[in-house]
Scaffold this motif. Sequence first.
Motif, short mmCIF file in Angstrom:
data_model
loop_
_atom_site.label_atom_id
_atom_site.label_comp_id
_atom_site.label_asym_id
_atom_site.label_seq_id
_atom_site.Cartn_x
_atom_site.Cartn_y
_atom_site.Cartn_z
N GLU A 216 1.13 -0.94 -0.10
CA GLU A 216 -0.02 -0.01 -0.12
C GLU A 216 0.67 1.26 0.38
OE1 GLU A 216 -2.41 -0.20 3.63
OE2 GLU A 216 -4.17 -2.30 2.48
N LEU A 217 1.72 1.03 0.68
CA LEU A 217 2.70 2.85 0.72
C LEU A 217 3.82 2.33 -0.49
CD1 LEU A 217 4.70 4.57 2.17
CD2 LEU A 217 6.25 2.54 2.83
N ALA A 218 3.56 1.97 -1.29
CA ALA A 218 4.39 1.48 -2.83
C ALA A 218 3.59 2.45 -3.29
CB ALA A 218 4.81 -0.06 -3.52
N THR A 219 2.11 2.21 -3.11
CA THR A 219 0.95 2.48 -4.10
C THR A 219 1.06 3.71 -3.93
OG1 THR A 219 -0.08 0.46 -4.21
CG2 THR A 219 -0.80 2.39 -4.75
N LYS A 220 1.18 4.57 -2.70
CA LYS A 220 0.94 5.77 -2.59
C LYS A 220 2.75 6.70 -2.74
CE LYS A 220 1.48 8.83 2.24
NZ LYS A 220 2.58 9.49 1.54
N LEU A 221 3.34 6.03 -2.74
CA LEU A 221 4.57 6.39 -3.33
C LEU A 221 5.02 6.36 -4.63
CD1 LEU A 221 7.39 4.67 -0.84
CD2 LEU A 221 6.84 7.39 -0.46
N ILE A 222 4.21 5.36 -5.61
CA ILE A 222 4.01 5.55 -6.79
C ILE A 222 3.65 6.96 -7.70
CG2 ILE A 222 3.37 4.10 -8.87
CD1 ILE A 222 3.95 1.90 -7.31
N GLY B 113 6.87 13.75 -11.68
CA GLY B 113 7.70 14.09 -12.83
C GLY B 113 8.52 12.76 -13.31
N LYS B 114 8.70 11.78 -11.15
CA LYS B 114 10.02 11.14 -12.18
C LYS B 114 9.03 9.55 -11.86
CE LYS B 114 12.97 13.68 -10.69
NZ LYS B 114 13.89 14.29 -11.23
N ALA B 115 9.02 9.47 -13.69
CA ALA B 115 8.49 8.58 -13.92
C ALA B 115 8.88 7.06 -13.97
CB ALA B 115 6.94 9.17 -15.58
N LEU B 116 10.33 7.39 -14.38
CA LEU B 116 10.98 5.84 -14.48
C LEU B 116 11.24 5.42 -12.42
CD1 LEU B 116 12.52 3.74 -15.83
CD2 LEU B 116 14.41 5.80 -16.50
N ALA B 117 10.96 6.83 -11.95
CA ALA B 117 11.39 6.26 -10.63
C ALA B 117 10.36 5.49 -9.56
CB ALA B 117 11.85 7.23 -9.92
N ALA B 118 8.73 5.67 -10.15
CA ALA B 118 7.79 5.10 -9.75
C ALA B 118 7.74 4.12 -10.66
CB ALA B 118 6.86 5.90 -10.36
N ALA B 119 8.01 4.29 -11.77
CA ALA B 119 7.95 2.64 -12.38
C ALA B 119 9.12 1.56 -12.10
CB ALA B 119 8.51 2.76 -14.25
N CYS B 120 10.27 1.75 -11.87
CA CYS B 120 11.16 1.41 -11.02
C CYS B 120 10.71 0.37 -9.42
CB CYS B 120 12.59 1.87 -10.70
SG CYS B 120 13.68 1.77 -11.64
N LEU B 121 9.98 1.20 -8.38
CA LEU B 121 9.16 1.00 -7.10
C LEU B 121 7.70 0.02 -7.78
CD1 LEU B 121 9.44 1.48 -4.48
CD2 LEU B 121 7.56 3.73 -4.79
N ARG B 122 7.09 -0.06 -8.72
CA ARG B 122 6.06 0.11 -9.38
C ARG B 122 6.43 -2.25 -9.89
NH1 ARG B 122 3.67 -3.83 -10.49
NH2 ARG B 122 2.41 -4.61 -11.70
N HIS B 123 8.05 -2.03 -10.09
CA HIS B 123 8.46 -3.48 -10.42
C HIS B 123 8.94 -4.13 -9.05
CE1 HIS B 123 11.47 -6.03 -12.21
NE2 HIS B 123 11.96 -5.51 -10.88
N ASP B 124 10.16 -3.50 -7.94
CA ASP B 124 9.93 -3.61 -6.69
C ASP B 124 9.10 -4.47 -5.98
OD1 ASP B 124 12.52 -3.23 -8.08
OD2 ASP B 124 12.61 -0.60 -6.96
N SER B 125 8.17 -3.21 -6.01
CA SER B 125 6.13 -3.82 -4.97
C SER B 125 6.27 -5.49 -5.81
CB SER B 125 5.81 -2.87 -5.54
OG SER B 125 4.36 -3.31 -4.73
N GLY B 126 6.25 -5.10 -7.48
CA GLY B 126 5.74 -6.64 -8.16
C GLY B 126 6.19 -8.28 -7.87
N ILE B 127 7.82 -7.72 -7.30
CA ILE B 127 8.28 -8.78 -6.85
C ILE B 127 8.54 -9.30 -6.27
CG2 ILE B 127 10.10 -8.56 -9.36
CD1 ILE B 127 12.07 -7.45 -7.74
N LEU B 128 8.13 -8.34 -4.35
CA LEU B 128 8.41 -8.46 -3.67
C LEU B 128 7.37 -9.56 -2.98
CD1 LEU B 128 9.40 -7.18 -0.71
CD2 LEU B 128 7.36 -5.73 -0.66
#
Lengths: 86, 286
Positions: free
Chosen positions: B162-168, B175-190
């Motif tokens: 849930e926190l990852a979603t908020k941070l994304i 405007g940090k879309a690539l960082a958001a995509a990284c965090l989405r990826h990390d949250s998905g593989i956790l």
Amino acid sequence: MAEDERGMREKDILKAVKDHVNSQNNSWTFVMGRKVLDKKEFIALLEKDKKFRKLITTMVIDLSIDILTRKGGKKSETDYNTPSIR
Amino acid sequence: MEKNLKLITIRPLFDEVTEITFEECQEVVDYAKSKGVEVIDLAKEKAVRSEVEKALKENPHALVVHYDHGSEEAWYGSDEKPCIDLENVDLLKGRECYAQNCSSAKKLGVKAWELEVTYWGYRDVYVFTPEEEEYFKRFNNYGIKLHLDGFNWKTCLQKTKELATKLIDELVEKGKALAAACLRHDSGILVLYDKEHPPKSDCTFRKMAIKIFGAKAGWKISWKTMLGIAMFWLSLGIMLHDYCHECWLYGGYPEILSFQGFYVGFVLCVISFIILFWEHIKWLRK
């Protein structure tokens, strides 16, 4: 979707990613496991490494799907700054 | 929080990336100490195999935290060599592990889960952008901090995602879309592996084995065993076919359908196989 069209879409995503990276500070870096890539190295790897290209496009697509499919957009009321939220 | 909880933190420091995660883990160490938790901090030169093994042997119930480089089969120490791998994974038996490293949930985590370890980790390569390190740090440390606050692991995972979603959302807005995509990826593989949440497999045969024999036996059964079973049934089929063919040559269908000693042997062979195999499955489930 035809294979050519899909390839075009991937090109569009990669172009957008490259533009995004180019617009970042010169000190910008990207970490993938042990690899630390600066802007130039990131774009170079994106151009030559198929596996890396696939990872980045998948990440972008997953983020888009995630944002588009989120329910209602209701904001959570949890205070994430303090883990002690009991 | 459990009484007398001990925390072993393993935080190597040997490259640019570990410099970042070393500091991230410092926050966990400080937080645990503020909660009155005893921390055995294996930092820098202490984050090597011999020291890790010693600490694990001396503290058999301590929660283990590892920050940074990992692979499918290992956690790495300050000497850039594995400090935990498939050879010494037994030392994690029955513990809780917070593996904040790349890919280790893929094989090492599954092996640890077979040893009744509660395993928090990533099943693929972790990616991030150091410019937005504060966001990743919050995501990385949130699960363990919640657990130190007394939440169970399932809730920790749910709240961390849930926190990852908020941070994304925050990163996208910035405007940090690539960082958001990284965090989405990390949250998905956790992932979290425990008694209620067994690992999932991408392999069709493994999925079948898990479905038929249950998660515990399904993950432990080896490909050699499965090959042996397949060959056993194939050989029985060939034998039965050949015997029936001989019977048919000798006396046609009435001969095939008549009572034969071979059939008794065949049925006994099948029954004994089922008994032996079932015992094997029961042993795997232990």
